[in-house]
Design a protein around this motif. Structure first.
Motif, PDB file in Angstrom:
ATOM      1  N   MET A 293       0.704  -1.580  -0.071  1.00  0.00           N
ATOM      2  CA  MET A 293       0.202   0.237   0.137  1.00  0.00           C
ATOM      3  C   MET A 293       0.781   1.503   0.086  1.00  0.00           C
ATOM      4  SD  MET A 293      -2.629  -1.123   2.593  1.00  0.00           S
ATOM      5  CE  MET A 293      -2.327  -0.803   4.225  1.00  0.00           C
TER       6      MET A 293
ATOM      7  N   LEU B 272       0.443   3.583  -3.200  1.00  0.00           N
ATOM      8  CA  LEU B 272      -1.181   4.211  -3.226  1.00  0.00           C
ATOM      9  C   LEU B 272      -0.768   5.578  -1.555  1.00  0.00           C
ATOM     10  CD1 LEU B 272      -3.965   4.863  -3.239  1.00  0.00           C
ATOM     11  CD2 LEU B 272      -4.450   3.460  -1.770  1.00  0.00           C
ATOM     12  N   GLN B 273       0.039   5.635  -0.403  1.00  0.00           N
ATOM     13  CA  GLN B 273       0.360   6.503  -0.112  1.00  0.00           C
ATOM     14  C   GLN B 273       1.288   7.331  -0.294  1.00  0.00           C
ATOM     15  OE1 GLN B 273       3.054   5.666   3.283  1.00  0.00           O
ATOM     16  NE2 GLN B 273       2.419   7.604   4.323  1.00  0.00           N
TER      17      GLN B 273
ATOM     18  N   MET C   9      -1.459   9.720  -2.545  1.00  0.00           N
ATOM     19  CA  MET C   9      -2.213  10.235  -1.843  1.00  0.00           C
ATOM     20  C   MET C   9      -1.547  11.604  -0.949  1.00  0.00           C
ATOM     21  SD  MET C   9      -4.635   9.401   1.443  1.00  0.00           S
ATOM     22  CE  MET C   9      -5.166   8.103   0.315  1.00  0.00           C
TER      23      MET C   9
ATOM     24  N   SER D 214      -1.767  10.260   5.994  1.00  0.00           N
ATOM     25  CA  SER D 214      -2.040   9.739   4.893  1.00  0.00           C
ATOM     26  C   SER D 214      -1.935   8.493   5.197  1.00  0.00           C
ATOM     27  CB  SER D 214      -0.967  10.664   3.555  1.00  0.00           C
ATOM     28  OG  SER D 214       0.396   9.516   4.085  1.00  0.00           O
ATOM     29  N   ALA D 215      -1.123   7.592   6.122  1.00  0.00           N
ATOM     30  CA  ALA D 215      -1.038   5.924   6.587  1.00  0.00           C
ATOM     31  C   ALA D 215      -2.486   6.331   7.283  1.00  0.00           C
ATOM     32  CB  ALA D 215       0.374   5.580   7.312  1.00  0.00           C
TER      33      ALA D 215
ATOM     34  N   ILE E 249      -5.551   5.178   4.924  1.00  0.00           N
ATOM     35  CA  ILE E 249      -5.862   4.606   4.431  1.00  0.00           C
ATOM     36  C   ILE E 249      -5.563   3.700   5.112  1.00  0.00           C
ATOM     37  CG2 ILE E 249      -3.877   3.106   3.185  1.00  0.00           C
ATOM     38  CD1 ILE E 249      -2.653   4.975   1.841  1.00  0.00           C
TER      39      ILE E 249
ATOM     40  N   SER F  58      -8.979   1.243   4.904  1.00  0.00           N
ATOM     41  CA  SER F  58      -9.227  -0.128   4.403  1.00  0.00           C
ATOM     42  C   SER F  58      -9.674  -1.373   5.042  1.00  0.00           C
ATOM     43  CB  SER F  58      -7.585  -0.891   4.468  1.00  0.00           C
ATOM     44  OG  SER F  58      -6.959  -0.229   3.781  1.00  0.00           O
TER      45      SER F  58
ATOM     46  N   GLY G  35       0.415   0.832   8.564  1.00  0.00           N
ATOM     47  CA  GLY G  35       0.789   1.920   8.842  1.00  0.00           C
ATOM     48  C   GLY G  35       1.348   2.798   9.781  1.00  0.00           C
TER      49      GLY G  35
END
Length: 370
Positions: free
Chosen positions: A53, A56-57, A60, A71-72, A75, A79, A180
């Motif tokens: 992931m 994606l972070q 973002m 951001s983490a 996500i 999720s 995360g």
């Protein structure tokens, strides 16, 4: 008895020091592994999730201008929402299916039609199957009492698997939170991984091996486990909405088949036939059949898109990793096994294809005295 020469004594003393140091290091490593072993699965899972992931972070963070920690966190929360809601729906459907089956057995409401006569003519097992089928259709209670010990064993095994699913879901939630935290320190973690790889494999090979491991983890996690999970959600929600018996259990079977690289049509086609047999042909059943059939083939479209982003891994390797991981680690190993075995497979072939280090021409070679 002649005294030991000084050179031999120095060599023996040096070898003894090396052995003592190696033994102390081995003892320390064993103790550290025993302490860390209970957390091995959750750490592996969290690292796999974080590596998968992290792109994606990064996107973002660039588009929304958010910090790594925020951001983490976003996500992880999204999720959890995307996973827990369908998991709750499928879990409730699974419990209802088990309760309905137990209620039907207790009230003797299960009616089995008598077997056709041609079953007795089947070779090898036809007579036994016909006799057992006829006994179940005429005296279901006696059949249950006869095989009650076996039913108890099967029931305990099913309850054990359901408990392992609950534990796996809890471990997944904890691993997601830990992932995360890892993503929040993604840049530092990336530099640390490169430093470790350079120290273990050398300054030239280390970064290349670290990138290979990262690409393999993302490819297998997205192209195998991720597609199987998406397919389970698509098909499982349709089963629940339609009211298919044992919808939650069938959705779990779809997930297992997807991870083991088997087609989901092994589940969807019999369910479509059952729906047509029980509800007849109407607009609702036709829409359900079309949707479920297309969802069962969705992996053929998703695999080139998601698996093609990383490193291709032969499907037998993924299958062996899924089966071996499930045998050794249960439900958790079913997810971790394909990823770990794929990384090991890619590293092995990298080692095979790597040319041996050339010996410099001016370096003297060791000579063995006769």
């Amino acid at each position: 008895m002649r005294p030991m020469p000084l050179s031999e004594w120095t060599f023996s003393r040096g070898m003894l020091d090396v052995l003592i140091r190696a033994g102390l290091i081995a003892v320390l490593a064993i103790f550290c592994f025993r302490i860390f072993y209970p957390f091995l699965d959750i750490v592996l899972w969290s690292v796999i999730l974080a590596v998968t992931m992290y792109p994606l972070q990064v996107r973002m963070r660039r588009r929304l201008g958010m910090r790594d920690g925020r951001s983490a966190t976003l996500i992880v929360l999204v999720s959890l929402a995307l996973i827990m809601v369908p998991a709750y729906v499928l879990g409730v459907a699974l419990l209802e299916s088990v309760e309905n089956a137990m209620h039907a057995v207790r009230n003797e409401s299960i009616r089995i039609p008598p077997p056709p006569d041609f079953v007795a003519g089947w070779p090898l097992f036809g007579q036994r199957l016909h006799a057992a089928w006829l006994s179940a259709s005429t005296d279901m209670t006696g059949m249950v009492e006869k095989f009650l010990p076996q039913f108890r064993g099967i029931t305990m095994a099913v309850l054990g698997k359901l408990a392992s699913l609950g534990v796996a879901l809890l471990v997944f939630v904890l691993a997601l939170f830990l992932a995360g935290i890892i993503m929040a320190y993604g840049e530092e973690g990336h530099r640390s991984a490169l430093r470790i790889a350079a120290r273990v494999f050398g300054a030239e090979r280390g970064p290349r091996i670290a990138l290979l491991c990262t690409a393999t983890i993302r490819a297998v996690a997205q192209g195998v486990v991720g597609i199987a999970f998406i397919q389970m959600l698509l098909i499982g929600i349709a089963f629940v909405v339609k009211g298919v018996p044992a919808a939650g259990l069938l959705a779990l079977l779809v997930l297992l088949l997807g991870i083991m690289q088997l087609p989901a049509t092994l589940i969807t086609l019999p369910v479509i036939a059952y729906v047509f047999y029980t509800d007849g042909v109407n607009l609702a059943t036709v829409i359900f059949a079309a949707y479920v059939f297309v969802a069962g083939l969705a992996d053929n479209v998703l695999k080139p898109l998601m698996l093609g982003r990383g490193v291709d891994v032969p499907m037998p390797v993924v299958l062996i990793g899924a089966l071996g991981g499930m045998v050794t680690g249960g439900v958790i190993g079913l997810f971790i096994g394909p990823v770990v075995l794929s990384v090991g497979y890619r590293l092995f072939w990298l080692w095979v294809d790597e040319p041996p280090l050339a010996v410099p021409a001016d370096e003297p070679t060791a000579r063995v005295s006769p």
